[in-house]
Write an enzyme that holds these catalytic residues in place. Sequence first.
Site, PDB file in Angstrom:
ATOM      1  N   ASP A  35       0.785  -1.056   0.045  1.00  0.00           N
ATOM      2  CA  ASP A  35       0.009  -0.072   0.130  1.00  0.00           C
ATOM      3  C   ASP A  35       0.874   1.337   0.077  1.00  0.00           C
ATOM      4  O   ASP A  35       2.109   1.059   0.357  1.00  0.00           O
ATOM      5  CB  ASP A  35      -0.780  -0.115   1.124  1.00  0.00           C
ATOM      6  CG  ASP A  35      -1.732   1.370   1.376  1.00  0.00           C
ATOM      7  OD1 ASP A  35      -2.421   1.648   0.403  1.00  0.00           O
ATOM      8  OD2 ASP A  35      -1.391   1.802   2.554  1.00  0.00           O
ATOM      9  N   ASP A  37      -0.154   5.294   0.964  1.00  0.00           N
ATOM     10  CA  ASP A  37      -0.332   6.078   2.094  1.00  0.00           C
ATOM     11  C   ASP A  37      -0.514   5.397   3.496  1.00  0.00           C
ATOM     12  O   ASP A  37      -1.254   4.237   3.871  1.00  0.00           O
ATOM     13  CB  ASP A  37      -1.772   6.624   1.966  1.00  0.00           C
ATOM     14  CG  ASP A  37      -1.641   7.939   0.989  1.00  0.00           C
ATOM     15  OD1 ASP A  37      -0.801   8.662   0.664  1.00  0.00           O
ATOM     16  OD2 ASP A  37      -2.547   7.613  -0.294  1.00  0.00           O
ATOM     17  N   THR A 126      -2.470   1.191  -4.585  1.00  0.00           N
ATOM     18  CA  THR A 126      -2.924   2.349  -3.767  1.00  0.00           C
ATOM     19  C   THR A 126      -4.472   2.715  -4.305  1.00  0.00           C
ATOM     20  O   THR A 126      -4.955   2.461  -5.396  1.00  0.00           O
ATOM     21  CB  THR A 126      -2.211   3.512  -3.881  1.00  0.00           C
ATOM     22  OG1 THR A 126      -2.755   4.492  -3.248  1.00  0.00           O
ATOM     23  CG2 THR A 126      -1.984   3.898  -5.507  1.00  0.00           C
ATOM     24  N   SER A 127      -5.231   3.420  -3.179  1.00  0.00           N
ATOM     25  CA  SER A 127      -6.640   3.634  -3.436  1.00  0.00           C
ATOM     26  C   SER A 127      -6.585   5.212  -4.029  1.00  0.00           C
ATOM     27  O   SER A 127      -7.526   5.594  -4.197  1.00  0.00           O
ATOM     28  CB  SER A 127      -7.497   3.713  -2.252  1.00  0.00           C
ATOM     29  OG  SER A 127      -7.575   2.340  -1.849  1.00  0.00           O
ATOM     30  N   LYS A 158     -10.293  -1.129  -2.830  1.00  0.00           N
ATOM     31  CA  LYS A 158     -10.390  -1.820  -1.511  1.00  0.00           C
ATOM     32  C   LYS A 158     -11.490  -1.431  -0.719  1.00  0.00           C
ATOM     33  O   LYS A 158     -12.131   0.015  -0.853  1.00  0.00           O
ATOM     34  CB  LYS A 158      -9.030  -1.353  -0.764  1.00  0.00           C
ATOM     35  CG  LYS A 158      -7.742  -1.601  -1.487  1.00  0.00           C
ATOM     36  CD  LYS A 158      -6.732  -0.769  -0.614  1.00  0.00           C
ATOM     37  CE  LYS A 158      -5.374  -1.006  -1.459  1.00  0.00           C
ATOM     38  NZ  LYS A 158      -4.039  -0.446  -0.867  1.00  0.00           N
ATOM     39  N   ASP A 183      -1.452  -0.883   5.946  1.00  0.00           N
ATOM     40  CA  ASP A 183      -1.579  -0.138   7.149  1.00  0.00           C
ATOM     41  C   ASP A 183      -3.265  -0.042   7.677  1.00  0.00           C
ATOM     42  O   ASP A 183      -3.346   0.457   8.729  1.00  0.00           O
ATOM     43  CB  ASP A 183      -1.017   1.335   7.285  1.00  0.00           C
ATOM     44  CG  ASP A 183      -1.918   2.349   6.687  1.00  0.00           C
ATOM     45  OD1 ASP A 183      -2.280   3.442   6.981  1.00  0.00           O
ATOM     46  OD2 ASP A 183      -2.072   1.963   5.006  1.00  0.00           O
TER      47      ASP A 183
END
Length: 238
Positions: A35, A37, A126-127, A158, A183
């Site tokens: 991931d 962030d 990543t989102s 996600k 995270d």
Amino acid sequence: MTNAPTAPTDPTAPRESPDTSNTLLGRVFEAVLFDMDGTLVDSTNAVNRSWRRWADEAGLGESFQGARHGVPARQMLATLVPADQVDQAVVRLTELELADTGDIAILPGAGELLASIPEHRRAIVTSATRALCLVRLTAAGVPTVATVVTIEETSRGKPFPEPFLAAAARLGVDPARCLVVEDAPAGLEAARAAGCATIGVEGTHAAADLVADLVVPGLDRLRILVQDDGVRFDLLPA
């Protein structure tokens, strides 16, 4: 006979699942999916500032409880504004996030860990949008990674498994042979749904909120051991 005093618990020691941590640390993985962030990059303050400004502009006031980290912005915005306003909200929030990079930084151990993994065995999932992803990676000084899966490139973000399935497919690896480093609970949920093993990283969320095969306080507690058939993780002493 007096029992010896119990040694105090080290608060910095990684929190491991007694049933699965040893098995995970002994396994060889064909790829590692990170991931961004909160895992590689500390962007929490920037994220919170952008969302707070957007919420104020949208007139949400104190009813806005903050961004849900690890979830695509569009999914969260769809719960906050009418359907016909979502596109406009996404555009404005993106403008705010792209402009706010002042204190974004790479997290301890992230650069070293990424650099130790061969290019064909690593990816960022990543989102964020691709534009925002590149801005934050550049601002933080994260080493370039060839395989990056962003929110535009999957049908669902996600906590659904599609982002990690897409990354595994690009690398030509079975998802069951991938390890995801995350995270956020939503990201870990997506990884499990994709059939991947998981490492949770404390910071954005407390260890108690992270359902993972192994939970560590930071990436600086991990070391990669490269083998011909893949990579495996080891824990460094506190």
